[in-house]
Design a protein around this motif. Structure first.
Motif, PDB file in Angstrom:
ATOM      1  N   GLY A  89       2.340  -5.735   5.761  1.00 43.27           N
ATOM      2  CA  GLY A  89       1.310  -5.587   6.744  1.00 43.27           C
ATOM      3  C   GLY A  89       0.310  -4.491   6.413  1.00 43.27           C
ATOM      4  N   PHE A  90       0.753  -3.383   5.843  1.00 43.84           N
ATOM      5  CA  PHE A  90      -0.181  -2.276   5.592  1.00 43.84           C
ATOM      6  C   PHE A  90      -1.195  -2.623   4.516  1.00 43.84           C
ATOM      7  CE2 PHE A  90       2.918  -1.279   2.304  1.00 43.84           C
ATOM      8  CZ  PHE A  90       2.152  -0.791   1.269  1.00 43.84           C
ATOM      9  N   THR A  91      -0.906  -3.604   3.684  1.00 43.89           N
ATOM     10  CA  THR A  91      -1.843  -3.962   2.615  1.00 43.89           C
ATOM     11  C   THR A  91      -2.929  -4.916   3.087  1.00 43.89           C
ATOM     12  OG1 THR A  91      -0.466  -5.802   1.910  1.00 43.89           O
ATOM     13  CG2 THR A  91      -0.088  -3.675   0.839  1.00 43.89           C
ATOM     14  N   ARG A  92      -2.817  -5.445   4.287  1.00 48.67           N
ATOM     15  CA  ARG A  92      -3.763  -6.440   4.793  1.00 48.67           C
ATOM     16  C   ARG A  92      -5.201  -5.950   4.703  1.00 48.67           C
ATOM     17  NH1 ARG A  92      -6.266  -7.157   9.583  1.00 48.67           N
ATOM     18  NH2 ARG A  92      -5.131  -5.441  10.513  1.00 48.67           N
ATOM     19  N   VAL A  93      -5.444  -4.709   5.080  1.00 45.64           N
ATOM     20  CA  VAL A  93      -6.805  -4.173   5.069  1.00 45.64           C
ATOM     21  C   VAL A  93      -7.369  -4.168   3.654  1.00 45.64           C
ATOM     22  CG1 VAL A  93      -8.194  -2.118   5.500  1.00 45.64           C
ATOM     23  CG2 VAL A  93      -6.468  -2.814   7.150  1.00 45.64           C
ATOM     24  N   GLY A  94      -6.562  -3.770   2.672  1.00 43.65           N
ATOM     25  CA  GLY A  94      -7.023  -3.766   1.292  1.00 43.65           C
ATOM     26  C   GLY A  94      -7.409  -5.152   0.802  1.00 43.65           C
TER      27      GLY A  94
ATOM     28  N   HIS B 232     -10.057  -5.098  -1.944  1.00 50.31           N
ATOM     29  CA  HIS B 232      -9.623  -3.999  -2.797  1.00 50.31           C
ATOM     30  C   HIS B 232      -8.102  -3.850  -2.768  1.00 50.31           C
ATOM     31  CE1 HIS B 232     -13.590  -2.319  -3.762  1.00 50.31           C
ATOM     32  NE2 HIS B 232     -13.925  -2.809  -2.586  1.00 50.31           N
ATOM     33  N   PRO B 233      -7.391  -4.858  -3.250  1.00 53.90           N
ATOM     34  CA  PRO B 233      -5.923  -4.747  -3.235  1.00 53.90           C
ATOM     35  C   PRO B 233      -5.398  -3.636  -4.135  1.00 53.90           C
ATOM     36  CG  PRO B 233      -6.619  -6.697  -4.436  1.00 53.90           C
ATOM     37  CD  PRO B 233      -7.850  -6.119  -3.795  1.00 53.90           C
ATOM     38  N   ALA B 234      -6.199  -3.151  -5.068  1.00 55.10           N
ATOM     39  CA  ALA B 234      -5.732  -2.086  -5.970  1.00 55.10           C
ATOM     40  C   ALA B 234      -5.405  -0.819  -5.207  1.00 55.10           C
ATOM     41  CB  ALA B 234      -6.783  -1.797  -7.037  1.00 55.10           C
ATOM     42  N   ASP B 235      -6.039  -0.607  -4.066  1.00 60.15           N
ATOM     43  CA  ASP B 235      -5.747   0.602  -3.301  1.00 60.15           C
ATOM     44  C   ASP B 235      -4.315   0.604  -2.786  1.00 60.15           C
ATOM     45  OD1 ASP B 235      -8.230   2.381  -3.027  1.00 60.15           O
ATOM     46  OD2 ASP B 235      -8.974   0.338  -2.852  1.00 60.15           O
ATOM     47  N   ALA B 236      -3.769  -0.559  -2.552  1.00 57.51           N
ATOM     48  CA  ALA B 236      -2.361  -0.650  -2.168  1.00 57.51           C
ATOM     49  C   ALA B 236      -1.472  -0.744  -3.404  1.00 57.51           C
ATOM     50  CB  ALA B 236      -2.141  -1.864  -1.277  1.00 57.51           C
ATOM     51  N   MET B 237      -1.950  -1.430  -4.425  1.00 59.40           N
ATOM     52  CA  MET B 237      -1.145  -1.729  -5.596  1.00 59.40           C
ATOM     53  C   MET B 237      -0.992  -0.548  -6.549  1.00 59.40           C
ATOM     54  SD  MET B 237      -1.571  -2.862  -9.185  1.00 59.40           S
ATOM     55  CE  MET B 237      -3.308  -2.732  -9.169  1.00 59.40           C
TER      56      MET B 237
ATOM     57  N   TYR C 242      -9.537   0.956   4.007  1.00 65.52           N
ATOM     58  CA  TYR C 242      -8.502   0.447   3.111  1.00 65.52           C
ATOM     59  C   TYR C 242      -7.918   1.529   2.205  1.00 65.52           C
ATOM     60  CZ  TYR C 242     -12.357  -0.049  -0.267  1.00 65.52           C
ATOM     61  OH  TYR C 242     -13.424   0.170  -1.090  1.00 65.52           O
ATOM     62  N   TYR C 243      -8.518   2.708   2.152  1.00 72.59           N
ATOM     63  CA  TYR C 243      -7.959   3.793   1.350  1.00 72.59           C
ATOM     64  C   TYR C 243      -6.577   4.221   1.858  1.00 72.59           C
ATOM     65  CZ  TYR C 243     -12.406   4.779  -1.085  1.00 72.59           C
ATOM     66  OH  TYR C 243     -13.525   4.725  -1.857  1.00 72.59           O
ATOM     67  N   ARG C 244      -6.331   4.042   3.153  1.00 74.13           N
ATOM     68  CA  ARG C 244      -5.042   4.447   3.726  1.00 74.13           C
ATOM     69  C   ARG C 244      -3.866   3.726   3.075  1.00 74.13           C
ATOM     70  NH1 ARG C 244      -8.231   4.375   8.492  1.00 74.13           N
ATOM     71  NH2 ARG C 244      -7.602   2.258   8.924  1.00 74.13           N
ATOM     72  N   ALA C 245      -4.100   2.500   2.606  1.00 73.66           N
ATOM     73  CA  ALA C 245      -3.018   1.747   1.964  1.00 73.66           C
ATOM     74  C   ALA C 245      -2.487   2.474   0.743  1.00 73.66           C
ATOM     75  CB  ALA C 245      -3.510   0.347   1.582  1.00 73.66           C
ATOM     76  N   ALA C 246      -3.323   3.251   0.079  1.00 72.15           N
ATOM     77  CA  ALA C 246      -2.892   3.998  -1.106  1.00 72.15           C
ATOM     78  C   ALA C 246      -1.911   5.108  -0.744  1.00 72.15           C
ATOM     79  CB  ALA C 246      -4.111   4.579  -1.827  1.00 72.15           C
ATOM     80  N   ILE C 247      -2.029   5.641   0.445  1.00 73.87           N
ATOM     81  CA  ILE C 247      -1.116   6.694   0.912  1.00 73.87           C
ATOM     82  C   ILE C 247       0.164   6.084   1.481  1.00 73.87           C
ATOM     83  CG2 ILE C 247      -0.821   8.492   2.677  1.00 73.87           C
ATOM     84  CD1 ILE C 247      -2.624   9.506   0.542  1.00 73.87           C
ATOM     85  N   VAL C 248       0.005   5.007   2.227  1.00 73.90           N
ATOM     86  CA  VAL C 248       1.138   4.406   2.940  1.00 73.90           C
ATOM     87  C   VAL C 248       2.203   3.894   1.974  1.00 73.90           C
ATOM     88  CG1 VAL C 248       1.814   2.534   4.498  1.00 73.90           C
ATOM     89  CG2 VAL C 248      -0.225   3.871   4.985  1.00 73.90           C
ATOM     90  N   GLY C 249       1.794   3.300   0.855  1.00 74.57           N
ATOM     91  CA  GLY C 249       2.771   2.750  -0.094  1.00 74.57           C
ATOM     92  C   GLY C 249       3.783   3.774  -0.575  1.00 74.57           C
TER      93      GLY C 249
END
Length: 186
Positions: free
Chosen positions: A1-6, A11-16, A166-173
């Motif tokens: 769910g947290f990657t949805r925004v990315g 910008h899925p790389a921000d989560a990946m 979507y930058y938050r996904a980079a922290i959440v992971g």
């Protein structure tokens, strides 16, 4: 769910990226330095800032091992970009990002001021330096594989000219990996 925004913003790389860095750090811990470098270099082909994960290579037992991983990562990334640089118009380094509120950098630079590649290089240097310092401090800690990527991404985002949702996904992971790691150890 947290990657949805990315993924919604494209910008899925921000989560990946931080998750790839955690995998690379795990490879380094198992002595698979070249594979970690290969993984980081390939990730840079997906999103250029993924190369900041070279900081995880500082978890290698020796500086020569770390250097070997960095050479592999940078070499693979260079090979991926070489056809574009050699085969035609390559204007990537001409791009500038506008500084926007509420980024931390907007405290120092005027809103809308261009943030070009020299500042991106400084941002990347600080992010990698932060990651290497944390890796050296936590060299023997079982938490290093998730804390080092978290430190790199935190430094990167702190010095970014923009703050996008979507930058938050980079922290959440990395935080979720850390929570899972702590829960598994208790």
């Amino acid at each position: 769910g947290f990657t949805r925004v990315g993924y919604q913003w494209g910008h899925p790389a921000d989560a990946m990226a931080p998750l790839v860095w955690i995998l690379a750090a795990s490879f380094v811990r198992r002595g698979r330095i070249v594979q970690a470098g290969l993984m980081l270099g390939l990730a840079a082909g997906f999103e250029t800032w993924c190369i900041l994960g070279v900081a995880t290579l500082a978890l290698a037992p020796g500086r020569r091992d770390a250097a070997r991983g960095v050479i592999v990562a940078v070499g693979v990334a260079a090979l991926l970009f070489a056809p574009f640089m050699l085969g035609g118009h390559f204007a990537m380094f001409q791009y500038h990002w506008p500084v926007r509120r509420p980024s931390f950098m907007s405290l120092f630079l005027a809103n809308g001021e261009p943030f070009g590649w020299p500042l991106r290089l400084l941002q990347g240097t600080v992010a990698i330096g932060t990651g290497v310092a944390v890796a050296r401090l936590l060299q023997r800690s079982p938490h290093a594989p998730w804390v080092v990527p978290l430190a790199v991404v935190a430094a990167r985002l702190l010095l970014d000219p923009l703050y996008l949702p979507y930058y938050r996904a980079a922290i959440v992971g990395p935080v979720l990996v850390g929570v899972a790691f702590l829960a598994a150890r208790s």
